[in-house]
Scaffold this motif. Structure first.
Motif, PDB file in Angstrom:
ATOM      1  N   GLU A  53       5.196  -3.974   6.208  1.00 17.63           N
ATOM      2  CA  GLU A  53       6.073  -3.762   5.055  1.00 17.63           C
ATOM      3  C   GLU A  53       6.272  -2.277   4.776  1.00 17.63           C
ATOM      4  N   SER A  54       5.190  -1.522   4.890  1.00 17.14           N
ATOM      5  CA  SER A  54       5.302  -0.081   4.634  1.00 17.14           C
ATOM      6  C   SER A  54       6.250   0.580   5.630  1.00 17.14           C
ATOM      7  N   SER A  55       6.133   0.199   6.884  1.00 16.30           N
ATOM      8  CA  SER A  55       7.013   0.770   7.898  1.00 16.30           C
ATOM      9  C   SER A  55       8.450   0.355   7.642  1.00 16.30           C
ATOM     10  N   LEU A  56       8.589  -0.917   7.378  1.00 12.56           N
ATOM     11  CA  LEU A  56       9.923  -1.458   7.160  1.00 12.56           C
ATOM     12  C   LEU A  56      10.594  -0.787   5.971  1.00 12.56           C
ATOM     13  N   PHE A  57       9.800  -0.502   4.969  1.00  9.94           N
ATOM     14  CA  PHE A  57      10.354   0.140   3.784  1.00  9.94           C
ATOM     15  C   PHE A  57      11.114   1.415   4.160  1.00  9.94           C
ATOM     16  N   LEU A  58      10.504   2.214   5.022  1.00  8.42           N
ATOM     17  CA  LEU A  58      11.146   3.471   5.406  1.00  8.42           C
ATOM     18  C   LEU A  58      12.420   3.217   6.209  1.00  8.42           C
ATOM     19  N   PHE A  59      12.361   2.241   7.093  1.00  5.55           N
ATOM     20  CA  PHE A  59      13.567   1.900   7.851  1.00  5.55           C
ATOM     21  C   PHE A  59      14.692   1.474   6.916  1.00  5.55           C
ATOM     22  N   VAL A  60      14.353   0.524   6.075  1.00  8.09           N
ATOM     23  CA  VAL A  60      15.363  -0.032   5.173  1.00  8.09           C
ATOM     24  C   VAL A  60      15.887   1.047   4.233  1.00  8.09           C
ATOM     25  N   ALA A  61      14.990   1.912   3.800  1.00  2.99           N
ATOM     26  CA  ALA A  61      15.411   2.986   2.906  1.00  2.99           C
ATOM     27  C   ALA A  61      16.454   3.861   3.589  1.00  2.99           C
ATOM     28  N   ALA A  62      16.171   4.263   4.829  1.00  3.12           N
ATOM     29  CA  ALA A  62      17.128   5.084   5.568  1.00  3.12           C
ATOM     30  C   ALA A  62      18.440   4.339   5.730  1.00  3.12           C
ATOM     31  N   THR A  63      18.337   3.074   6.043  1.00  2.00           N
ATOM     32  CA  THR A  63      19.524   2.240   6.189  1.00  2.00           C
ATOM     33  C   THR A  63      20.352   2.221   4.914  1.00  2.00           C
ATOM     34  N   LEU A  90       3.991   5.686  13.797  1.00  2.00           N
ATOM     35  CA  LEU A  90       2.771   6.088  14.506  1.00  2.00           C
ATOM     36  C   LEU A  90       1.691   6.535  13.529  1.00  2.00           C
ATOM     37  N   GLN A  91       2.096   7.282  12.525  1.00  2.00           N
ATOM     38  CA  GLN A  91       1.117   7.773  11.565  1.00  2.00           C
ATOM     39  C   GLN A  91       0.520   6.628  10.750  1.00  2.00           C
ATOM     40  N   ILE A  92       1.368   5.693  10.405  1.00  2.00           N
ATOM     41  CA  ILE A  92       0.868   4.511   9.704  1.00  2.00           C
ATOM     42  C   ILE A  92      -0.122   3.770  10.595  1.00  2.00           C
ATOM     43  N   ALA A  93       0.192   3.706  11.857  1.00  2.91           N
ATOM     44  CA  ALA A  93      -0.721   3.064  12.802  1.00  2.91           C
ATOM     45  C   ALA A  93      -2.027   3.843  12.909  1.00  2.91           C
ATOM     46  N   ARG A  94      -1.939   5.161  12.947  1.00  5.04           N
ATOM     47  CA  ARG A  94      -3.151   5.980  13.029  1.00  5.04           C
ATOM     48  C   ARG A  94      -4.022   5.751  11.808  1.00  5.04           C
ATOM     49  N   ARG A  95      -3.384   5.770  10.664  1.00  6.04           N
ATOM     50  CA  ARG A  95      -4.139   5.572   9.433  1.00  6.04           C
ATOM     51  C   ARG A  95      -4.794   4.194   9.441  1.00  6.04           C
ATOM     52  N   TRP A  96      -4.067   3.234   9.934  1.00  2.98           N
ATOM     53  CA  TRP A  96      -4.581   1.874  10.003  1.00  2.98           C
ATOM     54  C   TRP A  96      -5.790   1.821  10.939  1.00  2.98           C
ATOM     55  N   ALA A  97      -5.641   2.468  12.085  1.00  3.56           N
ATOM     56  CA  ALA A  97      -6.731   2.466  13.069  1.00  3.56           C
ATOM     57  C   ALA A  97      -7.956   3.202  12.521  1.00  3.56           C
ATOM     58  N   LEU A  98      -7.716   4.319  11.871  1.00  7.23           N
ATOM     59  CA  LEU A  98      -8.841   5.117  11.375  1.00  7.23           C
ATOM     60  C   LEU A  98      -9.578   4.430  10.237  1.00  7.23           C
ATOM     61  N   THR A  99      -8.918   3.481   9.607  1.00  7.03           N
ATOM     62  CA  THR A  99      -9.618   2.706   8.582  1.00  7.03           C
ATOM     63  C   THR A  99      -9.982   1.326   9.132  1.00  7.03           C
ATOM     64  N   ASN A 100     -10.175   1.296  10.456  1.00 12.45           N
ATOM     65  CA  ASN A 100     -10.658   0.082  11.129  1.00 12.45           C
ATOM     66  C   ASN A 100      -9.819  -1.169  10.871  1.00 12.45           C
ATOM     67  N   TYR A 101      -8.525  -1.006  10.786  1.00 12.93           N
ATOM     68  CA  TYR A 101      -7.602  -2.145  10.662  1.00 12.93           C
ATOM     69  C   TYR A 101      -7.966  -3.028   9.480  1.00 12.93           C
ATOM     70  N   ASP A 133       0.837  -1.192   0.000  1.00  9.14           N
ATOM     71  CA  ASP A 133       0.000   0.000   0.000  1.00  9.14           C
ATOM     72  C   ASP A 133       0.880   1.253   0.000  1.00  9.14           C
ATOM     73  N   GLN A 134       0.981   1.857  -1.163  1.00  8.41           N
ATOM     74  CA  GLN A 134       1.836   3.034  -1.262  1.00  8.41           C
ATOM     75  C   GLN A 134       1.305   4.194  -0.428  1.00  8.41           C
ATOM     76  N   GLY A 135      -0.012   4.280  -0.304  1.00  6.73           N
ATOM     77  CA  GLY A 135      -0.600   5.326   0.523  1.00  6.73           C
ATOM     78  C   GLY A 135      -0.042   5.281   1.938  1.00  6.73           C
ATOM     79  N   MET A 136       0.209   4.076   2.432  1.00  7.86           N
ATOM     80  CA  MET A 136       0.754   3.930   3.772  1.00  7.86           C
ATOM     81  C   MET A 136       2.150   4.543   3.863  1.00  7.86           C
ATOM     82  N   VAL A 137       2.935   4.325   2.831  1.00  4.53           N
ATOM     83  CA  VAL A 137       4.296   4.869   2.854  1.00  4.53           C
ATOM     84  C   VAL A 137       4.255   6.390   2.892  1.00  4.53           C
TER      85      VAL A 137
END
Lengths: 226, 226
Positions: free
Chosen positions: B208-218, B188-199, A175-179
């Motif tokens: 994966e989306s979160s990890l992408f950002l971590f790995v990208a920074a790495t 946190l924002q990804i989590a908020r978005r996830w929560a607001l769309t009822n998981y 989900d790119q929106g998530m990123v």
DNA sequence: ACAATTTGACAATAGTTCATGTCACTTTAC
DNA sequence: GTAAAGTGACATGAACTATTGTCAAATTGT
């Protein structure tokens, strides 16, 4: 004396009753002026004392208006909050868009300009910062919805920004929106941290930190064509 | 009848007055039991109706206790919120640390385990999610301070995680703390978005989306030794 | 000049919340 | 058994709040 005789040509269902001029301005002008005053007062009270302390009375007092006029413009406290929030996100977005357009057309300058506009707006208007970064969350479902929509809009902005940096294909992410939401969250959190430490760090520092994450995402994708 | 005659050997400054057993448990036990009940009830009410609606009465009613017992354990609503928040961040952190330790010792599994623990905890406990992601902000300066501290602690966790991924040197960034705060904010924002769309999205997707950002920074840092 | 509109200060009502207090009842220690 | 400690249901009072209403003073159209 039959009570059905109207005292004038006004219908029982009262007519719009065109208003009279007063102190130089028309009824509509005066009403929209009061609306503006309440909006500004709302931002000021919410930004200085928080939404919890933003009673109808305190807002009207700050606006120099009577409580009666509050209900002329807003159904309740929450409706005011919603309008103030919409107004300020609109303002912030317009400043960012203006910065984009005024920027040189190279990627580094482009994205720095947007971030600069964002962080400048917040540090120049702590009221707005407090509203957008802190007070808006956890108020009600309606307001949460508003928050969600605003975040998505900023995600679109961020997307344009990162794509201008060359982020082409992250299609292996479900989900790119998530990123993009994540990148928005990153900038917001950096802003929160900045605000909570009283804007002590130079603005260039927070810009560089934000930019680092954007560029990292960009480079990662670009460097990973497979 | 001189009023100075004490009715017992108790001093004017009343003694600690050791408590009596009641229904099988000691005074301390009963008190700490009530404390737990209030903490749980607090989480439940805040998580379901929000902090604004979490009155002393509603919390006590949920806990099955009288209002008097509230003030036995907490000075006021805000003190309860602070304790509930601390308890739940502690819980979340312990689950994440446990996940780290149970994980295989390779970087991909390691960081996925931590993120999985984070997102699992939230989706399994929507009360906690609402508390940590939404209700905690904009309550008061004291609570903001608490939030700030918790974020910094999570930044340390994130830092350990990303460094385990190989992020070595980002010393060209003025404030590294800001970058890690940004990564926390992204999650946190990804989590908020996830929560607001009822998981609705599968948990793997947000991981994966979160990890992408971590790995990208790495990868960005790793690929940029100069 | 004068009646109608507009405004501002403030009262009034009804509701809520916090925090403490009262009091009858239950349980325990002795 | 009895007095004290503990408990729970509820009362109380002071302080707010939202929302509507009252009324005199200011301003306007005619």
């Amino acid at each position: 004396m039959p009570k059905t005789i109207a005292k004038s040509n006004k219908d029982a269902a009262q007519m719009p009753q065109k208003s009279r001029r007063y102190r130089g301005s028309s009824g509509d002008q005066r009403r929209s002026e009061r609306y503006e005053q309440l909006l500004n007062a709302g931002l000021s009270v919410i930004g200085n004392q928080g939404y919890a302390a933003a009673s109808v009375r305190s807002i009207c007092s700050e606006a120099g208006l009577t409580e009666r006029y509050f209900y002329e413009s807003f159904a309740n406290r929450e409706a005011l909050l919603a309008e103030v929030y919409k107004t300020q996100t609109r303002y912030l977005k317009s400043r960012m868009l203006a910065a984009f357009e005024a920027s040189e057309r190279n990627t580094a300058a482009f994205s720095r300009a947007g971030l600069q506009a964002f962080f400048d707006t917040l540090s120049q208007n702590p009221d707005i910062a407090r509203l957008l970064l802190f007070e808006i969350l956890g108020v009600s479902d309606t307001i949460d919805e508003l928050y969600y929509e605003a975040m998505e809009e900023f995600a679109v902005l961020i997307r344009a920004l990162t794509e201008s940096l060359g982020l082409a294909d992250i299609s292996d992410i479900p989900d790119q929106g998530m990123v993009y939401a994540g990148l928005v969250g990153a900038v917001l959190q950096i802003a929160r941290r900045w605000a909570l430490t009283n804007y002590r760090e130079p603005v260039d520092s927070v810009i560089e930190s934000s930019l680092f994450l954007f560029v990292a995402a960009t480079n990662y994708s670009a460097a990973k064509p497979q």
